[in-house]
Design an enzyme around this catalytic site. Structure first.
Site, PDB file in Angstrom:
ATOM      1  N   LYS A  54     -40.205  -9.173 -25.436  1.00 24.34           N
ATOM      2  CA  LYS A  54     -41.562  -9.760 -26.220  1.00 24.34           C
ATOM      3  C   LYS A  54     -42.739  -9.643 -26.168  1.00 24.34           C
ATOM      4  CE  LYS A  54     -37.504 -11.429 -26.796  1.00 24.34           C
ATOM      5  NZ  LYS A  54     -36.441 -11.746 -28.274  1.00 24.34           N
ATOM      6  N   SER A 272     -30.549  -9.921 -18.247  1.00 26.91           N
ATOM      7  CA  SER A 272     -30.061  -9.441 -19.504  1.00 26.91           C
ATOM      8  C   SER A 272     -30.108  -7.675 -19.680  1.00 26.91           C
ATOM      9  CB  SER A 272     -30.646  -9.657 -20.698  1.00 26.91           C
ATOM     10  OG  SER A 272     -32.170  -8.883 -20.388  1.00 26.91           O
TER      11      SER A 272
END
Length: 326
Positions: A54, A272
């Site tokens: 991110k 993840s």
């Protein structure tokens, strides 16, 4: 006087820490492949300076808003986040002098809240039972009440997939020109849409695969587009046409493959990454040969308090329904 030889490879000097975003390494984890004719490679986004993939989109969204005048000096930023985007936005906002408010569910790990505090963000907690979608809806409402704030809204911001189209995709092609399959989790969908679009333009035969939870089964932070909220980014970048297939990964599989990354490859990644790796392994078992690249979104240190790496597997699996791991 000692004879000192300079390193063969020069160390890059950056003007600030933002120059460290991107150009992440790729690590071969083919020892985990169920098919000896299929290589599995990990794109190590955890190596970004603020700890996750991110970082790319936070930098992209802020710089795009500065360039077109939507973000002015000293203006307040507000954004919903389960952690990683918020951390990256807060770090960059602190460097650039922007006050920032991050709305996040109470169900995130304590480490992510602590990182936001370190980078000077004001944290507005939303009910954990509402999950990420609740934080999004509440932030949207609050932003509408305060038009003087800048609301990046990563789920609909074109600078999100654009960061991957201009960065992640070209890096993968540069480092893995023989890639045949790309696997990533489906959250805001920016990573899949931007990277996948670039890869398809490079070679239309490259398969783009999304990892998602089972329909009706809650895995916080990992999205099934068959139910509930579909990110505008997904639709705007023609996600239905771009994706070649989806692979369902359950919470237990995500945790198991994350633990294998640690024990068999020495990669201490977030959950993840285990989900994406589980999806990559499923793909590897279905094809004759190829080269699969998957995304290691972030590192495991932000989830230590959850017990995902040390608790009994049954306990860790049960926790996946109430802790946002992604």
């Amino acid at each position: 006087m000692m004879n000192i030889t300079a390193p063969a490879m020069p160390v890059t000097m950056h003007t600030d820490v933002l120059g460290m975003i991107g150009n992440t390494p790729v690590v071969d984890v083919s020892n985990l492949s169920p098919n000896p004719n299929v290589r599995i490679l990990a794109k190590m986004e955890m190596q970004n300076p603020f700890g996750s993939v991110k970082d790319r989109i936070a930098k992209s969204m802020i710089e795009a808003a500065e360039a077109d005048g939507r973000l002015q000096p000293g203006q307040t930023i507000i954004e919903p986040s389960s952690g990683n985007t918020g951390i990256a936005l807060a770090a960059i906002a602190q460097l650039r002098g922007y006050p920032i408010k991050i709305m996040m569910p109470t169900s995130v790990s304590i480490e992510r809240r602590q990182m936001l505090e370190i980078f000077g963000a004001e944290i507005i907690l939303t009910p954990g039972e509402e999950g990420s979608n609740g934080a999004v809806s509440r932030a949207t409402a609050l932003a509408a009440e305060h038009p003087e704030w800048y609301f990046p809204y990563q789920y609909a911001n074109d600078a999100n997939p654009r960061a991957h189209f201009e960065g992640t995709g070209p890096e993968i092609v540069r480092d893995v020109p023989d890639i045949t399959h790309f696997v990533a989790g489906l959250g805001t969908s920016g990573t899949l849409m931007g990277t996948g679009t670039f890869l398809k333009q490079y070679n239309p035969n490259i398969q783009v695969i999304a990892v998602e939870p089972p329909l009706g089964e809650r895995v916080e932070g990992l999205r099934n587009i068959g139910e509930g909220y579909i990110p505008p980014v997904f639709e705007n970048w023609n996600g239905y046409d771009l994706l070649d297939r989806k692979r369902v990964v359950r919470p237990r599989e995500s945790i198991e493959w994350t633990r294998r990354l640690v024990s068999e490859c020495g990669i201490f990644a977030g959950i993840s990454a285990g989900a994406a790796l589980a999806g990559a392994a499923k793909v590897a078992s279905e094809i004759e040969s190829g080269t699969i690249v998957f995304i290691v979104c972030d590192g495991g240190w932000k989830y230590l308090s959850t017990g995902a790496y040390t608790d009994d597997l049954d306990v860790a699996e049960a926790n996946a329904e109430k802790i946002i791991y992604f």
